[in-house]
Motif scaffolding. Structure first.
Motif, mmCIF file in Angstrom:
data_model
loop_
_atom_site.group_PDB
_atom_site.id
_atom_site.type_symbol
_atom_site.label_atom_id
_atom_site.label_comp_id
_atom_site.label_asym_id
_atom_site.label_seq_id
_atom_site.Cartn_x
_atom_site.Cartn_y
_atom_site.Cartn_z
ATOM 1 N N PRO A 110 0.787 -1.122 0.001
ATOM 2 C CA PRO A 110 0.014 0.077 -0.026
ATOM 3 C C PRO A 110 0.851 1.331 -0.102
ATOM 4 C CG PRO A 110 0.077 -1.047 2.046
ATOM 5 C CD PRO A 110 0.574 -1.981 1.338
ATOM 6 N N GLN A 111 1.971 1.144 0.536
ATOM 7 C CA GLN A 111 3.050 2.533 0.520
ATOM 8 C C GLN A 111 3.969 2.549 -0.701
ATOM 9 O OE1 GLN A 111 2.135 4.744 2.727
ATOM 10 N NE2 GLN A 111 0.513 3.384 3.597
ATOM 11 N N SER A 112 3.879 1.470 -1.574
ATOM 12 C CA SER A 112 4.718 1.313 -2.565
ATOM 13 C C SER A 112 6.314 1.343 -2.182
ATOM 14 C CB SER A 112 4.637 2.694 -3.588
ATOM 15 O OG SER A 112 3.422 2.449 -4.159
ATOM 16 N N ASP A 113 6.441 0.568 -1.070
ATOM 17 C CA ASP A 113 7.779 0.413 -0.519
ATOM 18 C C ASP A 113 8.388 -0.929 -0.075
ATOM 19 O OD1 ASP A 113 6.339 0.067 1.722
ATOM 20 O OD2 ASP A 113 7.222 1.713 2.876
ATOM 21 N N LEU A 114 7.602 -1.773 -0.791
ATOM 22 C CA LEU A 114 7.730 -3.248 -0.506
ATOM 23 C C LEU A 114 9.129 -3.826 -0.825
ATOM 24 C CD1 LEU A 114 6.719 -5.903 0.492
ATOM 25 C CD2 LEU A 114 5.820 -6.213 -1.893
ATOM 26 N N TRP A 115 9.511 -2.935 -1.860
ATOM 27 C CA TRP A 115 11.009 -3.327 -2.438
ATOM 28 C C TRP A 115 12.101 -3.191 -1.272
ATOM 29 C CZ3 TRP A 115 14.473 0.775 -2.274
ATOM 30 C CH2 TRP A 115 13.938 1.993 -2.263
ATOM 31 N N CYS A 123 8.780 -8.065 -6.840
ATOM 32 C CA CYS A 123 8.617 -8.318 -8.304
ATOM 33 C C CYS A 123 7.616 -9.153 -8.504
ATOM 34 C CB CYS A 123 9.860 -9.181 -8.479
ATOM 35 S SG CYS A 123 11.366 -8.150 -9.039
ATOM 36 N N ASN A 124 7.050 -10.273 -7.537
ATOM 37 C CA ASN A 124 5.918 -11.119 -7.786
ATOM 38 C C ASN A 124 4.702 -10.341 -8.093
ATOM 39 O OD1 ASN A 124 4.990 -13.883 -7.640
ATOM 40 N ND2 ASN A 124 3.850 -13.115 -5.901
ATOM 41 N N ILE A 125 4.369 -9.450 -7.177
ATOM 42 C CA ILE A 125 3.096 -8.440 -7.718
ATOM 43 C C ILE A 125 3.260 -7.922 -8.606
ATOM 44 C CG2 ILE A 125 2.202 -8.927 -5.380
ATOM 45 C CD1 ILE A 125 2.793 -5.982 -4.800
ATOM 46 N N ARG A 126 4.302 -7.146 -9.054
ATOM 47 C CA ARG A 126 4.421 -6.029 -10.209
ATOM 48 C C ARG A 126 4.924 -6.672 -11.564
ATOM 49 N NH1 ARG A 126 4.152 -1.099 -8.127
ATOM 50 N NH2 ARG A 126 4.201 -0.829 -6.129
ATOM 51 N N LYS A 127 5.340 -7.981 -11.433
ATOM 52 C CA LYS A 127 5.963 -8.666 -12.685
ATOM 53 C C LYS A 127 5.235 -9.949 -12.948
ATOM 54 C CE LYS A 127 10.131 -6.118 -13.077
ATOM 55 N NZ LYS A 127 11.729 -6.261 -13.401
ATOM 56 N N VAL A 128 5.460 -10.715 -11.866
ATOM 57 C CA VAL A 128 5.202 -12.213 -12.291
ATOM 58 C C VAL A 128 3.738 -12.351 -12.507
ATOM 59 C CG1 VAL A 128 5.308 -14.522 -11.167
ATOM 60 C CG2 VAL A 128 7.356 -13.094 -10.946
ATOM 61 N N LEU A 129 2.790 -11.780 -11.827
ATOM 62 C CA LEU A 129 1.554 -12.171 -11.494
ATOM 63 C C LEU A 129 0.960 -11.584 -12.673
ATOM 64 C CD1 LEU A 129 0.418 -11.891 -7.842
ATOM 65 C CD2 LEU A 129 1.106 -13.919 -9.173
ATOM 66 N N PRO A 130 1.139 -10.232 -12.991
ATOM 67 C CA PRO A 130 0.573 -9.690 -14.113
ATOM 68 C C PRO A 130 0.841 -10.416 -15.448
ATOM 69 C CG PRO A 130 1.287 -7.821 -12.911
ATOM 70 C CD PRO A 130 2.054 -9.214 -12.349
ATOM 71 N N LEU A 131 2.010 -11.051 -15.587
ATOM 72 C CA LEU A 131 2.573 -11.545 -16.854
ATOM 73 C C LEU A 131 1.789 -12.903 -16.808
ATOM 74 C CD1 LEU A 131 4.179 -11.516 -19.462
ATOM 75 C CD2 LEU A 131 6.093 -12.668 -18.153
ATOM 76 N N ASP A 132 1.861 -13.846 -15.814
ATOM 77 C CA ASP A 132 1.093 -15.033 -15.751
ATOM 78 C C ASP A 132 -0.367 -14.736 -16.226
ATOM 79 O OD1 ASP A 132 3.103 -16.473 -14.569
ATOM 80 O OD2 ASP A 132 2.347 -16.371 -12.747
ATOM 81 N N ARG A 133 -1.003 -13.777 -15.931
ATOM 82 C CA ARG A 133 -2.343 -13.644 -16.243
ATOM 83 C C ARG A 133 -2.624 -13.220 -17.909
ATOM 84 N NH1 ARG A 133 -2.872 -11.063 -10.923
ATOM 85 N NH2 ARG A 133 -2.072 -9.169 -11.499
ATOM 86 N N ALA A 134 -1.353 -12.591 -18.267
ATOM 87 C CA ALA A 134 -1.591 -12.202 -19.602
ATOM 88 C C ALA A 134 -1.264 -13.306 -20.643
ATOM 89 C CB ALA A 134 -0.796 -11.017 -19.930
#
Length: 244
Positions: A110-115, A123-134
């Protein structure tokens, strides 16, 4: 699926194609991929430091190959500008911006600081999951990975099977000299950050200038891949929760 038409599996088809294409020119690999899969084929691009070469090659096969671009919400502004400029220059007609699910961001970052605390989870929520869905709508996809990047990529095949799909790595055999020569020959525009010393470009919190390869990505950590190219254990399905 496309490979079912010949009575095979993704792994079997990938092995056959790799045997046929392992020494082939990248353009030949791309044409073979398109001939085999047609509309069931996608290309994944970061629009990063070396992306222009693969995108230009693909545009010679078809400008309508779907290009999947992971807009993580953490990219450099220069990358977003470059994505628009390069896509227009190459005449790419189907570039799809993949973004993290709102629900995933709201509950996990929620604070955009998970990194700061878990780059893998970020990376999982910002890259892996969106690509899996696509990628759920495709039987095969194309990457820009190359062996000279080192690490797990040293033994990269030209064609492989991953998570039930066929995966093409047309540039696996090319080094920096071949890439630079291709860029010069076709007068391809460089990513703006290359001139500032960035050899590989991802999200701004985890990218630093570097002289070669991917050493500027997740510098000082053991991490070398964002996760989209990490093989899953057999029987483990992609996590496709949330909405794009």
């Amino acid at each position: 699926m496309a490979y079912d038409q010949i009575g095979g599996t993704a792994a079997g088809l990938a092995a056959r194609l790799d045997a046929e294409l392992r020494e082939a020119h990248p353009l030949t690999v791309l044409r073979a991929a398109h001939d085999q899969f047609g509309s069931d084929l996608a290309l994944v691009s970061s629009f990063g430091a070396e992306s222009a070469v693969l995108l230009h090659l693909a545009s010679q096969v078809s400008t309508s190959i779907p290009v999947l671009f992971l807009d993580t919400g953490m990219l450099f502004g220069q990358t977003l500008d470059y994505r628009k400029t390069l896509a227009a220059k190459l005449g790419l007609t189907d570039v799809r911006d993949l973004r993290p699910a709102y629900a995933d961001l709201a509950t996990q970052d929620p604070q955009s600081d998970l990194w700061r605390t878990s780059v893998d989870a970020c990376c999982n929520i910002r890259k892996v999951l969106p690509l899996d869905r696509a990628l759920g709508g495709f039987d095969a996809w194309i990457t820009g990975r190359k062996r000279f990047h080192g690490g797990d990529r040293l033994s990269l095949p030209v064609v492989e099977a991953a998570d039930g799909k066929v995966k093409f790595n047309p540039l696996a055999n090319w080094g920096k000299a071949e890439l630079d020569a291709y860029v010069a020959e076709h007068q391809l525009p460089a990513h703006p950050l290359v001139a500032q010393g960035y050899a590989s470009i991802g999200c701004w919190p985890c990218t630093q200038p570097s002289e070669d390869g991917r050493s500027g990505r997740w510098a000082g950590q053991e991490k070398t891949e964002c996760g989209i190219h990490v093989a899953r254990a057999p029987g483990v399905a992609p996590n496709v929760g949330g909405d794009i």
